[in-house]
Write a protein that holds these residues in place. Structure first.
Motif, PDB file in Angstrom:
ATOM      1  N   TYR A 232     -47.262   3.595 -38.116  1.00 20.70           N
ATOM      2  CA  TYR A 232     -46.673   4.928 -37.669  1.00 20.70           C
ATOM      3  C   TYR A 232     -47.615   5.758 -38.344  1.00 20.70           C
ATOM      4  CZ  TYR A 232     -44.981   9.933 -37.333  1.00 20.70           C
ATOM      5  OH  TYR A 232     -45.002  10.461 -36.801  1.00 20.70           O
ATOM      6  N   MET A 233     -48.763   5.586 -39.338  1.00 22.63           N
ATOM      7  CA  MET A 233     -49.568   6.183 -39.565  1.00 22.63           C
ATOM      8  C   MET A 233     -50.986   5.985 -38.755  1.00 22.63           C
ATOM      9  SD  MET A 233     -49.184   6.736 -43.772  1.00 22.63           S
ATOM     10  CE  MET A 233     -49.643   5.006 -43.972  1.00 22.63           C
ATOM     11  N   ASN A 234     -50.926   5.272 -38.625  1.00 23.23           N
ATOM     12  CA  ASN A 234     -52.404   5.312 -37.487  1.00 23.23           C
ATOM     13  C   ASN A 234     -52.065   5.172 -36.109  1.00 23.23           C
ATOM     14  OD1 ASN A 234     -52.670   1.544 -39.079  1.00 23.23           O
ATOM     15  ND2 ASN A 234     -53.792   3.255 -39.573  1.00 23.23           N
ATOM     16  N   SER A 235     -51.028   4.939 -35.665  1.00 23.10           N
ATOM     17  CA  SER A 235     -50.760   5.649 -34.613  1.00 23.10           C
ATOM     18  C   SER A 235     -50.416   7.623 -34.763  1.00 23.10           C
ATOM     19  CB  SER A 235     -49.410   5.660 -34.152  1.00 23.10           C
ATOM     20  OG  SER A 235     -48.075   6.518 -34.956  1.00 23.10           O
ATOM     21  N   VAL A 236     -51.392   8.214 -35.965  1.00 28.58           N
ATOM     22  CA  VAL A 236     -50.952   9.370 -35.933  1.00 28.58           C
ATOM     23  C   VAL A 236     -52.446  10.267 -36.206  1.00 28.58           C
ATOM     24  CG1 VAL A 236     -48.428  10.585 -35.750  1.00 28.58           C
ATOM     25  CG2 VAL A 236     -49.778   9.504 -38.168  1.00 28.58           C
ATOM     26  N   ILE A 533     -52.520  22.624 -30.503  1.00 22.19           N
ATOM     27  CA  ILE A 533     -52.369  21.158 -31.591  1.00 22.19           C
ATOM     28  C   ILE A 533     -51.937  20.315 -31.723  1.00 22.19           C
ATOM     29  CG2 ILE A 533     -54.186  20.989 -33.472  1.00 22.19           C
ATOM     30  CD1 ILE A 533     -55.342  23.673 -33.454  1.00 22.19           C
ATOM     31  N   ALA A 534     -50.855  20.847 -31.845  1.00 23.41           N
ATOM     32  CA  ALA A 534     -49.115  20.603 -32.425  1.00 23.41           C
ATOM     33  C   ALA A 534     -48.822  18.999 -31.453  1.00 23.41           C
ATOM     34  CB  ALA A 534     -48.238  21.113 -32.858  1.00 23.41           C
ATOM     35  N   ASP A 535     -49.173  19.099 -29.947  1.00 24.10           N
ATOM     36  CA  ASP A 535     -49.077  18.087 -29.394  1.00 24.10           C
ATOM     37  C   ASP A 535     -49.923  16.818 -29.164  1.00 24.10           C
ATOM     38  OD1 ASP A 535     -46.563  19.428 -28.367  1.00 24.10           O
ATOM     39  OD2 ASP A 535     -47.698  20.972 -27.257  1.00 24.10           O
ATOM     40  N   THR A 536     -50.898  17.121 -29.981  1.00 23.12           N
ATOM     41  CA  THR A 536     -52.517  16.060 -29.765  1.00 23.12           C
ATOM     42  C   THR A 536     -51.879  14.266 -29.734  1.00 23.12           C
ATOM     43  OG1 THR A 536     -53.582  17.625 -30.202  1.00 23.12           O
ATOM     44  CG2 THR A 536     -54.524  15.429 -30.646  1.00 23.12           C
ATOM     45  N   LYS A 537     -52.186  13.727 -28.932  1.00 19.77           N
ATOM     46  CA  LYS A 537     -51.728  12.163 -29.071  1.00 19.77           C
ATOM     47  C   LYS A 537     -53.374  11.933 -29.565  1.00 19.77           C
ATOM     48  CE  LYS A 537     -47.744  13.380 -27.848  1.00 19.77           C
ATOM     49  NZ  LYS A 537     -47.332  14.426 -27.932  1.00 19.77           N
ATOM     50  N   VAL A 538     -53.110  10.261 -29.934  1.00 18.53           N
ATOM     51  CA  VAL A 538     -54.280   9.917 -30.640  1.00 18.53           C
ATOM     52  C   VAL A 538     -54.086   8.250 -29.556  1.00 18.53           C
ATOM     53  CG1 VAL A 538     -55.120   7.841 -32.741  1.00 18.53           C
ATOM     54  CG2 VAL A 538     -53.719  10.446 -33.080  1.00 18.53           C
ATOM     55  N   LEU A 539     -54.689   8.719 -28.524  1.00 17.41           N
ATOM     56  CA  LEU A 539     -55.376   7.391 -27.982  1.00 17.41           C
ATOM     57  C   LEU A 539     -56.323   6.347 -28.969  1.00 17.41           C
ATOM     58  CD1 LEU A 539     -57.291   9.531 -25.469  1.00 17.41           C
ATOM     59  CD2 LEU A 539     -54.907   8.707 -25.489  1.00 17.41           C
TER      60      LEU A 539
END
Length: 552
Positions: A232-236, A533-539
């Motif tokens: 989970y932490m990697n996903s953010v 900024i809060a909506d940023t997604k990690v690819l």
């Protein structure tokens, strides 16, 4: 068979907008936030480190076996770092009943009843992260409410702040807590108007009365939990954290997770000075006896320092304030240990080369801690040991001389502004001052980004957004003068946070020679509205050049 060494990169990320954050700590303290932005560039990685970064594409880094990743104009930032959280606690909570989204007591009770109906009649039930301040019905849990769910299952629920639990009669019975039980040192056992137990237990020494009889997870279960929470932490975008309140079991489990290649984030462990375990003389002896001091370990797992919880939180009136609370005018809170004891801890830490991080929410608590840092001999060594304040949400101008003299940094949790709802309990001055990242930047004080996870979600982009907008849970902007820029917000979760683990020479920016912790995100966070900024997604997330997350 091992791959033959070649002079080429293992990985090259191309066609990227790169926010390098290539600043030094002194530059940041002196107000320089203008790091290099590469509009169309590349990052080359070999053996876990960055060996090239620049405009365009330098094909000399590319060999037959090089992985070339064209990110098609997406933004690349340094791996993000959380300078204060409880990753292990969050991992352990995965098996519990999640209550953070409950907006009423009835909803919370319903979830607990659902769990009770699916387990044996004597099995423990634990709920996590309730927040009565967001309950629309104005109610809060009590021993009697939890008894209505079950009198045979021991039940307890932990408040989102992690400073309070509420237990039912069965849990209190198993813990040996009665209405005549004395308050443990540093904690409070709650009672109702008639002197009966109300089920509320405040601060760690009181909460531990219940938690020490709660069945512990096995090492295998802990290792599995570490692996899950890492995903989970990697996903953010998180690649490194400072993990507080470590027990011996937690530390051993982290080492086992590392051996099994199940650790996908850099964990910097904070040994916990826990009043539930022993008094200050006991802990001073532990500080003296421990050989694994600050810095012991490697780039993936190391000892970071000593964590002290010096006060509580405003919602329960346990944060130590200069003035009495509006909602609890009979108190201004308290410290869990005396100023003299805090000074003793600092003396031992200075003597035996420990870094110290201290939970200080109340302004009076900050006064106590800064005084202890000074009296405890941490001034001359502070640049090396980097003793710091955790939370430090109500600073005042008269504290600045001590901050400056000792170069004391702080780690803030801006996400809390949008989730905890404590603004309704604060006077007008502190309501505007709460979580003032801008105040710290303005005064040249290193301000790290963090979340206190699982108190609030560990997504750094939510924290960045709150630091930029200062939009609170009540829908209003409080303390607009303490807003910061998106650049400063990114600095909080990169270079500034690296400072707290003594890693700014290895991590926190995209520069040649640094470890290749990299994150590809879906939008240019420096060019958009603060709320977005809060909506940023990690690819994609890379740890030492190895991909540990990819958005499906």
């Amino acid at each position: 068979m091992k791959r033959k060494w070649t002079p080429y990169a293992d990985l090259v990320i191309t066609n990227a907008k790169i926010y390098t954050v290539d600043l030094t700590i002194p530059e940041i303290q002196n107000g320089n936030y203008d790091f290099t932005i590469i509009q169309n560039g590349f990052v080359a990685v070999k053996d876990g480190k960055i060996i090239g970064v620049g405009e365009g594409l330098d094909k000399s880094f590319i060999g037959e076996e090089t992985i070339v990743n064209d990110v098609k104009g997406k933004t690349v930032i340094p791996g993000l770092m959380d300078s204060h959280m409880h990753a292990m606690f969050a991992a352990m909570d995965l098996a519990n009943v999640p209550l953070k989204d409950c907006t009423s007591l009835d909803q919370m009770v319903s979830l607990l009843k659902e769990r009770a109906s699916s387990v044996a009649s004597d099995k423990w039930i634990k709920g996590t992260a309730f927040n009565e301040l967001q309950f629309t019905d104005g109610k809060k849990p009590t021993k009697e409410i939890l008894d209505s769910i079950s009198t045979t299952n021991p039940i307890f629920v932990k408040r989102t702040c992690c400073h309070v639990i509420v237990a039912n009669s069965k849990a209190l019975e198993l813990a040996g807590v009665t209405k005549n039980s004395p308050n443990p040192d540093g904690g409070i056992i709650g009672h109702d108007a008639n002197g009966e137990l109300d089920g509320w237990l405040y601060e760690n020494s009181a909460m531990d009365l219940i938690e020490k009889v709660f069945p512990p997870l096995s090492e295998d279960e802990l290792v599995s939990s570490i692996e899950q929470i890492g995903k989970y932490m990697n996903s953010v975008g998180l690649t490194s954290v400072i993990d507080c309140n470590m027990t011996w079991d937690c530390m051993r489990s982290y080492l086992e997770a590392l051996k099994q290649n199940k650790l996908t984030y850099r964990d910097n462990m904070m040994f916990y000075l826990d009043k539930a375990v022993g008094d200050i003389p006991y802990h001073l002896n532990r500080i003296y006896e421990m050989a694994c001091v600050t810095g012991f370990g490697n780039d993936m797992l190391k000892m970071n320092g000593i964590k002290v919880t010096l006060d509580g939180i405003p919602a329960t009136g346990t944060a130590y304030m200069r003035k009495n609370y509006m909602h609890m005018p009979e108190t201004r809170g308290y410290t869990t240990i005396t100023p003299e004891e805090m000074t003793q801890v600092c003396e031992y830490a200075a003597k035996y080369n420990w870094q110290v991080g201290v939970h200080t929410i109340g302004d009076a608590c900050m006064d106590v801690c800064l005084e202890a840092f000074e009296k405890g001999g941490l001034v001359k060594d502070n640049l090396k040991n980097r003793n710091y304040l955790i939370h430090a949400v109500f600073p005042h101008e008269d504290m600045l001389p001590k901050f400056k003299k000792m170069n004391v940094p702080v780690t803030l949790q801006p996400t809390i502004m949008g989730t905890m709802g404590e603004e309704s309990l604060l006077d007008e001055v502190n309501k505007e001052l709460n979580q003032p990242a801008g105040w710290y930047f303005k005064n040249g004080i290193i301000c790290g980004g963090s979340t206190d996870f699982p108190v609030v979600d560990c997504n750094p982009f939510v924290g960045m957004s709150k630091a930029v907008t200062r939009l609170h849970l009540d829908g209003k902007v409080h303390g607009a003068e303490h807003r910061i820029s998106a650049k400063q917000a990114l600095i909080m979760w990169t270079m500034n946070s690296a400072y707290f683990s003594n890693d700014e020479e290895k991590l926190g920016s995209i520069e040649v020679g640094k470890l290749a912790d990299l994150v590809v995100i879906d939008q240019p966070i420096l060019e958009i509205d603060g709320e977005k900024i809060a909506d940023t997604k990690v690819l994609e997330t890379y740890l030492s050049g190895k991909k540990v997350y990819e958005k499906k």
